[in-house]
Design a protein around this motif. Structure first.
Motif, PDB file in Angstrom:
ATOM      1  N   LEU A  45       0.840  -1.186   0.000  1.00 19.70           N
ATOM      2  CA  LEU A  45       0.000   0.000   0.000  1.00 19.70           C
ATOM      3  C   LEU A  45       0.877   1.238   0.000  1.00 19.70           C
ATOM      4  CD1 LEU A  45      -2.712  -1.006   2.625  1.00 19.70           C
ATOM      5  CD2 LEU A  45      -2.963  -0.958   0.136  1.00 19.70           C
ATOM      6  N   PRO A  46       0.413   2.309  -0.617  1.00 17.50           N
ATOM      7  CA  PRO A  46       1.258   3.503  -0.701  1.00 17.50           C
ATOM      8  C   PRO A  46       1.214   4.355   0.555  1.00 17.50           C
ATOM      9  CG  PRO A  46      -0.811   3.901  -1.824  1.00 17.50           C
ATOM     10  CD  PRO A  46      -0.838   2.455  -1.380  1.00 17.50           C
ATOM     11  N   TYR A  47       2.206   5.216   0.662  1.00 17.35           N
ATOM     12  CA  TYR A  47       2.182   6.325   1.599  1.00 17.35           C
ATOM     13  C   TYR A  47       1.666   7.534   0.837  1.00 17.35           C
ATOM     14  CZ  TYR A  47       5.041   3.566   4.806  1.00 17.35           C
ATOM     15  OH  TYR A  47       5.502   2.588   5.655  1.00 17.35           O
ATOM     16  N   VAL A  48       0.711   8.223   1.421  1.00 19.65           N
ATOM     17  CA  VAL A  48       0.141   9.395   0.767  1.00 19.65           C
ATOM     18  C   VAL A  48       0.903  10.640   1.200  1.00 19.65           C
ATOM     19  CG1 VAL A  48      -1.895  10.879   0.616  1.00 19.65           C
ATOM     20  CG2 VAL A  48      -2.145   8.413   0.511  1.00 19.65           C
ATOM     21  N   VAL A  49       1.186  11.508   0.246  1.00 23.22           N
ATOM     22  CA  VAL A  49       1.891  12.755   0.543  1.00 23.22           C
ATOM     23  C   VAL A  49       1.126  13.915  -0.076  1.00 23.22           C
ATOM     24  CG1 VAL A  49       4.029  14.059   0.356  1.00 23.22           C
ATOM     25  CG2 VAL A  49       4.117  11.568   0.589  1.00 23.22           C
ATOM     26  N   PHE A  50       0.720  14.845   0.778  1.00 21.81           N
ATOM     27  CA  PHE A  50       0.115  16.090   0.331  1.00 21.81           C
ATOM     28  C   PHE A  50       1.196  17.170   0.224  1.00 21.81           C
ATOM     29  CE2 PHE A  50      -3.466  13.749   1.883  1.00 21.81           C
ATOM     30  CZ  PHE A  50      -4.586  14.239   1.231  1.00 21.81           C
ATOM     31  N   GLY A  51       0.868  18.233  -0.474  1.00 19.10           N
ATOM     32  CA  GLY A  51       1.778  19.376  -0.538  1.00 19.10           C
ATOM     33  C   GLY A  51       2.988  19.187  -1.412  1.00 19.10           C
ATOM     34  N   VAL A  52       2.909  18.317  -2.419  1.00 22.10           N
ATOM     35  CA  VAL A  52       4.093  18.048  -3.243  1.00 22.10           C
ATOM     36  C   VAL A  52       4.427  19.191  -4.193  1.00 22.10           C
ATOM     37  CG1 VAL A  52       3.938  15.537  -3.098  1.00 22.10           C
ATOM     38  CG2 VAL A  52       2.722  16.749  -4.934  1.00 22.10           C
ATOM     39  N   THR A  53       3.522  20.153  -4.348  1.00 18.74           N
ATOM     40  CA  THR A  53       3.870  21.343  -5.127  1.00 18.74           C
ATOM     41  C   THR A  53       4.608  22.362  -4.260  1.00 18.74           C
ATOM     42  OG1 THR A  53       1.691  22.321  -4.710  1.00 18.74           O
ATOM     43  CG2 THR A  53       1.960  21.047  -6.740  1.00 18.74           C
ATOM     44  N   GLY A  54       4.713  22.086  -2.968  1.00 19.97           N
ATOM     45  CA  GLY A  54       5.488  22.907  -2.050  1.00 19.97           C
ATOM     46  C   GLY A  54       6.757  22.203  -1.643  1.00 19.97           C
ATOM     47  N   ARG A  55       7.512  22.823  -0.781  1.00 14.92           N
ATOM     48  CA  ARG A  55       8.845  22.322  -0.452  1.00 14.92           C
ATOM     49  C   ARG A  55       8.824  21.072   0.430  1.00 14.92           C
ATOM     50  NH1 ARG A  55      12.939  26.123  -1.504  1.00 14.92           N
ATOM     51  NH2 ARG A  55      12.200  28.198  -2.078  1.00 14.92           N
ATOM     52  N   THR A  56       8.058  21.107   1.510  1.00 10.35           N
ATOM     53  CA  THR A  56       8.142  19.979   2.453  1.00 10.35           C
ATOM     54  C   THR A  56       7.494  18.726   1.881  1.00 10.35           C
ATOM     55  OG1 THR A  56       6.084  20.388   3.712  1.00 10.35           O
ATOM     56  CG2 THR A  56       8.059  21.632   4.353  1.00 10.35           C
TER      57      THR A  56
END
Length: 298
Positions: A6-17
């Motif tokens: 299963l994946p890890y979800v990441v928000f904010g990828v258009t930003g730095r962190t």
């Protein structure tokens, strides 16, 4: 599908962190699902093998779908400084994220927050991070609140002015007092590491850099980087509004900035104010960040 696939979800990828978190997870061979509002923004991540989900942070259905069938998620609450209702908007994002995490049965979250989020008042913008923490904390989902120190990259516009004029303005005072600062790449890589720990329950991690820096130190670093004299100018509060004119802050955002900066300058906002927090430190020195910022301004 096994739990490990299963994946890890990441928000904010258009930003730095968020970009740093997704990059760290992909580099270590973990499946990643990035969440973007515009599918075009997800293409570079798809080319690297990430799954792309499109969601609006205020839409429960798309958020629930983005958070379904995952090992964990790095969640952020972007702040809209051009809006008069930025605090109301922040609560809406917090509430939608919380409800979606419960509906999707997310096993654990890492949530970006800020030092000072433990304070009830006198923190300005940071009150939005406090709302995020409180609403997510009500869900019962295992969550690590990652309270980052002052971002080193916040110096970018000031470094640009130093490149052009030899003057480095600062809102931080007194100029000889060191403050914890952290590079955004360290925030993202720490978020990825915390996701992989698979710890349960709710906890707080504070994150600073390898050392603290005073505005005087930063002026010296910028001077050495540019190989020319740089004068530090501490801006008086009466000058803040004019200095921020190009940022196009709303009236509410400007008031939030002012209160937050006052809190930083009088040490009301303090990375050590929560005795229950776990202290972590990044490895990226400010000298490296300043060199990168200066290169972009030239």
């Amino acid at each position: 599908m096994t739990a490990s696939s299963l994946p890890y979800v990441v928000f904010g990828v258009t930003g730095r962190t968020g970009a740093a978190a997704a990059d760290a997870l992909l580099r270590s061979g973990h499946p990643v699902r990035v969440v973007v509002r515009d599918s075009v923004k997800g293409r570079p991540w798809a080319q690297r093998g990430a799954e792309v989900a499109v969601a609006d942070l205020t839409d429960l259905a798309s958020m629930t779908k983005a958070l379904s069938q995952v090992q964990g998620a790095y969640v952020v609450s972007p702040q809209h400084y051009n809006r008069e209702d930025l605090f109301e908007r922040a609560y809406l994002i917090a509430d939608t994220t919380a409800r979606a995490a419960v509906a999707a049965d997310v096993p654990r979250l890492v949530a970006l927050s800020s030092v000072g989020a433990d304070r009830e008042r006198g923190t300005g913008w940071i009150r939005m991070n406090r709302m995020f923490e409180q609403r997510l904390g009500e869900t019962g989902v295992s969550t690590i609140f990652l309270r980052a120190a002052y971002f080193m990259e916040n110096w970018m516009p000031m470094v640009g002015q130093a490149v052009r004029s030899g003057t480095l303005p600062t809102f931080l005072a007194p100029p000889q007092r060191p403050l914890p600062m952290v590079a955004t790449v360290d925030v993202g890589s720490t978020a990825a590491a915390l996701l992989l720990e698979e710890r349960t329950g709710t906890s707080v991690v504070t994150l600073s850099g390898p050392k603290d820096y005073a505005p005087n130190d930063i002026a010296a670093i910028v001077s050495a980087t540019l190989d020319k004299p740089v004068d530090l100018v501490v801006l008086l509060e009466a000058e803040w509004h004019k200095a921020l004119a190009d940022a196009h802050f709303s009236t509410a955002a400007l008031a939030g900035f002012t209160e937050m900066t006052r809190g930083l300058n009088c040490s009301h906002i303090d990375i050590k104010s929560d005795p229950g927090a776990i202290e972590w430190a990044g490895t990226t020195p400010l000298e490296r960040v300043i060199a990168e910022l200066a290169q972009r301004q030239r």
